[in-house]
Design a protein around this motif. Structure first.
Motif, PDB file in Angstrom:
ATOM      1  N   GLU A   1     -60.850  32.113  38.023  1.00 56.92           N
ATOM      2  CA  GLU A   1     -61.203  31.202  39.110  1.00 56.92           C
ATOM      3  C   GLU A   1     -62.629  31.488  39.594  1.00 56.92           C
ATOM      4  N   ALA A   2     -62.943  32.756  39.729  1.00 52.67           N
ATOM      5  CA  ALA A   2     -64.288  33.124  40.197  1.00 52.67           C
ATOM      6  C   ALA A   2     -65.370  32.589  39.249  1.00 52.67           C
ATOM      7  N   PHE A   3     -65.052  32.615  37.949  1.00 53.51           N
ATOM      8  CA  PHE A   3     -66.030  32.146  36.963  1.00 53.51           C
ATOM      9  C   PHE A   3     -66.297  30.640  37.098  1.00 53.51           C
ATOM     10  N   GLU A   4     -65.450  29.952  37.824  1.00 48.21           N
ATOM     11  CA  GLU A   4     -65.643  28.506  37.988  1.00 48.21           C
ATOM     12  C   GLU A   4     -66.524  28.160  39.182  1.00 48.21           C
ATOM     13  N   TYR A   5     -66.969  29.186  39.910  1.00 46.23           N
ATOM     14  CA  TYR A   5     -67.798  28.915  41.088  1.00 46.23           C
ATOM     15  C   TYR A   5     -69.216  29.437  40.919  1.00 46.23           C
TER      16      TYR A   5
ATOM     17  N   ALA B   1     -70.743  31.573  38.175  1.00 47.20           N
ATOM     18  CA  ALA B   1     -70.916  32.971  37.756  1.00 47.20           C
ATOM     19  C   ALA B   1     -72.200  33.082  36.949  1.00 47.20           C
TER      20      ALA B   1
ATOM     21  N   ASN C   1     -74.830  27.922  34.589  1.00 41.49           N
ATOM     22  CA  ASN C   1     -73.391  27.798  34.812  1.00 41.49           C
ATOM     23  C   ASN C   1     -73.151  26.754  35.890  1.00 41.49           C
TER      24      ASN C   1
ATOM     25  N   SER D   1     -70.540  24.881  38.886  1.00 40.54           N
ATOM     26  CA  SER D   1     -69.666  25.373  39.951  1.00 40.54           C
ATOM     27  C   SER D   1     -68.819  24.238  40.489  1.00 40.54           C
ATOM     28  N   ARG D   2     -67.560  24.563  40.742  1.00 37.46           N
ATOM     29  CA  ARG D   2     -66.744  23.634  41.521  1.00 37.46           C
ATOM     30  C   ARG D   2     -67.237  23.661  42.960  1.00 37.46           C
TER      31      ARG D   2
ATOM     32  N   TYR E   1     -65.847  36.747  46.842  1.00 35.20           N
ATOM     33  CA  TYR E   1     -67.067  36.642  46.043  1.00 35.20           C
ATOM     34  C   TYR E   1     -67.932  35.474  46.488  1.00 35.20           C
TER      35      TYR E   1
ATOM     36  N   ARG F   1     -71.675  35.727  49.279  1.00 33.57           N
ATOM     37  CA  ARG F   1     -72.927  35.016  48.999  1.00 33.57           C
ATOM     38  C   ARG F   1     -73.654  34.608  50.274  1.00 33.57           C
TER      39      ARG F   1
END
Lengths: 597, 597
Positions: free
Chosen positions: A527-531, A533, B110, B112-113, B136, B140
């Motif tokens: 999930e974190a990788f979708e925001y 990363a 990358n 992001s949602r 996370y 920020r």
């Protein structure tokens, strides 16, 4: 630096001939007492050194009387005056060796029983379990004291170096979540949530990656890690690593940083020499071929040489059988060892068998050029000569061969190579040989469990152009991984990571995790990788091992203040230990009745 | 400082008008995108700052097209050139506000949602559990980022300061032994020893004292500590303290060192002012009398004043009853509050009741000198006047009294004092008021358990001349203890320790431990004291709380990267959690069936 405190005006390590006639108060432990010519000499020790105190009854009867009653390891306070030692009685081995303190008054601050082993004589061999039980006495000995000081200095220098380069030290939790992947976790039962557990971290891997997702850019931590493994080799249940992660980096960025750090540490905290700079970068394949291990000691040469293509040319059963079973034949040249006796060669055979080989094939090249080897009966001279040339054998050399599976051949020859280097005195104890190992495969195949496993960890990234091979040829995907080796020890490893959820999911799938398991264990990471990363990578260095190497010790227990035994016990405090029933009740647990095995 | 890495040549915080025309590569997160006059403006954020990127389709159609597709929190890389902003469009609030980067090329690193809460707008109130689940993203936000940076800087400065003064940082184990004294331990079941447990340390107290017995002279550690307590107030299951111990010291040596350290930290890491230097040293009795607490906020005055001797002179039941029950009557003067409405006074009464008082007695001195108080019906004017004089009451003031046990009176008035200081705006947020509290009693009596308890911990030493009182008058033994207070928070405490086995044994006995318990729990300490334990003392500072105060935060959770909730859960990782049956089997444990309560 102000070391002056209530009980002393100077330490036992600082007085020199510059301080003559200065009135001083010292405090420390009686290292040794000598009665000589009506005087009493006390060597008084603290962390900083040893100072000789003289008690002269004509100067102070009280001080002399007090001194006559002290024994080794008593804690005393001395008031007196710094005097130059008589010519000829100076001790050049002591920083304070030019002076002594003439005592006006001696006060016993605390007495001591006779220690279970001598503090002042380090030559005496003491059983390790006795040292661990009385660790507070063991740490008084200069060797252990110096190890603690060196460890402090190394870790301090790490922090200074990283702080200067914008790294933030960020603490991550010790009470974490258990992840079945990897080694066995230490668990901590929850009182508030019956049947639930925290786990102690095996490393802060996931959290440091999340700190990169958080945009903190450069993180490090001197991190305690825990593994409930059987303590083979030199392991501890808890160990310390320099854990580090950076954003927007390639492999080279991390390697450059760490190389600079290690050079800084060596120069700042040791007098050792670094064999080669920049550190050589060797491929995984290269080091396996040449050294038989992925953590080679490159302080010396003695390469392993494969002769599989030459070995099958005769009728030598040992070679031919191994090759028939898809094994390999590999050898090593031991310079000047052609004269080894049968007994000496037999000992090497036994050594090889200990590590799984069926034996060793020897080929001695006599000084006159004659060959002594079982090979001569089974192979043509020209074919033997080709083997000798491949190994660059010269008259006087002993060539040793292992014919077995690749794994066993490498394992045995790796160890044999190190053994021979020690015998041949090829190792300079003041030299540090660092190297990087790179070009690792991302995955290997675990035959037993019938699944792929990550070579390093499941978060390692891979060469972009190899991503499609995840489907077609997973074992040939090159990982963006690097290990750092020093004197044959792996002291650290890391990688540039995956930062794309889909790719990460694919790697988990290759490791035979189903969607539910992936979600349960790593859902928060995906999930974190979708925001947003960022690209990121990092490394972990084993601090215990690094300090051990710098301190010329053979075990990490020598550089840990309060280590546990190989069987995970704390002999000083007495842990682990039974607890009260009430405590177990609070934690909703019962202990299973012990089975007799 | 080299922040240049593979994906960037500069950070988003460093470019100024000195860099105009420099070609740069930046990488970071899209903080905001604005489309304006055919151009696209991207505010790109990293840990170091925000840089404005301009995408002009006439300069680079490709960059403009790429920019038109990015959204908030996308990770992008920008190649471009630094340009001066047009006059009038500079942003003085940004370090980079004089320039912008004209983009040649934009690469999405990358996507992001949409985040669950806004990153770029910190004003928005976000539910804490959402912040913790997506920590996370929360990290920020500039406020949290700055807290992490401040924490790093404070801890780094601590280490620098102590290293310069000869302190060694020495790591002590996390897998320790459970000691029933003190708070509840977290336990770690042993796999190798069925039915036995390690415990996570509540502090390294015993080991740091043993390091002094080891002669290491000056120890510190940034130490993780653990307490399985119900999470009242602002506690965490794991917390971090600066743990420190020194040999051959008096109380004053430790206090001087720590005072110097705190001043260094304030000056090095904050812009705050220290109210008073040297820090005042107040006795325990004095602060309990004057502030009703042993961790007083001395940024403002508003002292508590006892009037027990005056309060009983009339027929006022509230006062007389409290005094008859050996209670006390104590008051506080609230300047300028005589005009409080009945509702306002009632609210204060309610506040007092929350903390256990039966009520508050008010006495308003009207501007014209008239009194408004229940007291006027029950006491002679002269007796009331004596009370007013004792509190230095002036026209316009409101006097508030609590008549109750000493404990409740102090507790209520302590909190009332702080409440009124906030209302009266007596608190300067840029001021830090440190003070020492000293002269603690060594022991107090626990009525419930019918035994003495250590005020600080059982290892605290005592005034030498009071040692004989251990037998005759234990409650009047003065401990060699010191607490350090800042702005009403206890940020640390310590003592000069006992270093004599017999004395230590006596203190344990007073605490109702029998010989067997003493031996079982502390035998190793008592034995260590028999081998030359030097005089020593130390302190522990709560790092979480110190950083919280320096950061102007109200909770330690704001200065911990990955805190747990008040109910000890990790919402990000999902801990604690059930584990596999195999894991419990390995640990020889079963979970008890849950009882319905």
């Amino acid at each position: 630096m102000a070391f002056e405190v209530h009980y002393r005006t100077a330490t036992c390590g600082e007085l020199t001939s510059n301080n003559v006639d200065r009135p001083v108060t010292l405090a420390g432990w009686v290292n040794r007492r000598r009665d000589h010519g009506g005087l009493i000499f006390l060597d008084v020790r603290d962390r900083y050194g040893i100072t000789q105190v003289v008690c002269d009854p004509e100067h102070s009867a009280a001080a002399h009387k007090a001194a006559s009653e002290v024994r080794s390891e008593y804690v005393i306070q001395i008031q007196g005056t710094v005097k130059k030692r008589l010519p000829g009685t100076e001790n050049p081995n002591l920083s304070t060796g030019a002076i002594e303190v003439l005592a006006d008054q001696i006060t016993v601050l605390n007495i001591s029983r006779t220690p279970p082993f001598p503090i002042s004589n380090e030559a005496s061999q003491v059983d390790e379990s006795l040292r661990l039980k009385y660790r507070y006495l063991d740490l008084r000995r200069p060797r252990m004291r110096d190890n603690m000081i060196l460890r402090h200095r190394i870790v301090k220098a790490m922090r200074d170096y990283l702080d200067e380069r914008g790294f933030l030290e960020i603490e991550t939790p010790i009470l974490m979540k258990s992840t079945p992947e990897g080694a066995r976790d230490y668990l901590v039962p929850s009182r508030l949530y019956p049947g639930e557990f925290y786990a102690l971290p095996q490393s802060p891997q996931q959290l440091k990656q999340l700190l990169m997702v958080a945009g903190l850019d450069r993180y490090f931590q001197v991190a305690r890690c825990f593994r409930d493994e059987d303590q083979r080799a030199d392991r501890q249940p808890e160990f310390t690593q320099l854990d580090l992660e950076m954003s927007f980096v390639s492999e080279d960025d991390v390697m450059q940083l760490i190389e600079g750090l290690l050079i800084f540490l060596v120069e700042k905290t040791t007098g050792k020499r670094i064999k080669q700079r920049p550190f050589p970068r060797l491929s995984f394949k290269e080091v396996m071929d040449r050294y038989g291990t992925d953590h080679p000691d490159i302080r010396f040469d003695l390469p392993l040489v494969e002769i599989s293509d030459l070995a099958g040319k005769g009728t030598f059963g040992v070679f031919n059988n191994a090759l028939a079973k898809k094994g390999i034949v590999k050898g090593i040249r031991v310079p000047g060892a052609a004269g080894y006796s049968r007994k000496e060669v037999d000992e090497l055979m036994e050594f090889a068998r200990t590590y799984g080989a069926k034996g060793l094939v020897s080929l001695a090249i006599q000084p006159n050029g004659d060959l002594k080897s079982p090979l001569t009966k089974f192979m043509e001279p020209a074919d033997i000569q080709a083997i000798i040339e491949r190994l660059e054998g010269k008259p006087g050399d002993l060539l040793l061969f292992v014919a077995d599976s690749e794994k066993i051949s490498n394992d045995v020859l790796w160890r044999l190579r190190v053994l021979m280097a020690e015998r041949l005195k090829l190792i300079d104890p003041e030299e540090l040989a660092f190297c990087w190992v790179v070009d690792f495969p991302l995955l290997h195949y675990n035959e037993e469990e019938q699944r792929y496993e990550a070579e390093h960890n499941p978060f390692s990234g891979m060469e972009e152009s190899h991503i499609e091979r995840l489907d077609s040829d997973p074992l040939n995907v090159r990982a963006k991984q690097y290990d750092i080796i020093c004197n044959g020890y792996e002291i650290g490893g890391g990688s540039v990571r995956i930062n794309v959820a889909e790719l990460q999911r694919k790697v988990f799938s290759l490791m035979n995790m189903n969607n539910e398991q992936i979600q349960e264990q790593f859902g928060h990471m995906l999930e974190a990788f979708e925001y947003g990363a960022p690209p990121h990578g990092g490394i972990a260095l084993g601090i215990d091992r690094l300090v051990m190497i710098f301190a010329d010790e053979d075990s990490i227990r020598e550089v840990i203040a309060f280590p546990k035994t190989q069987s995970a016990q704390d002999l000083l405090m007495g842990a682990p230990a039974p607890v009260e029933e009430k405590q177990l009740e609070d934690l909703h647990l019962t202990v299973r009745p012990t089975e007799t095995k």
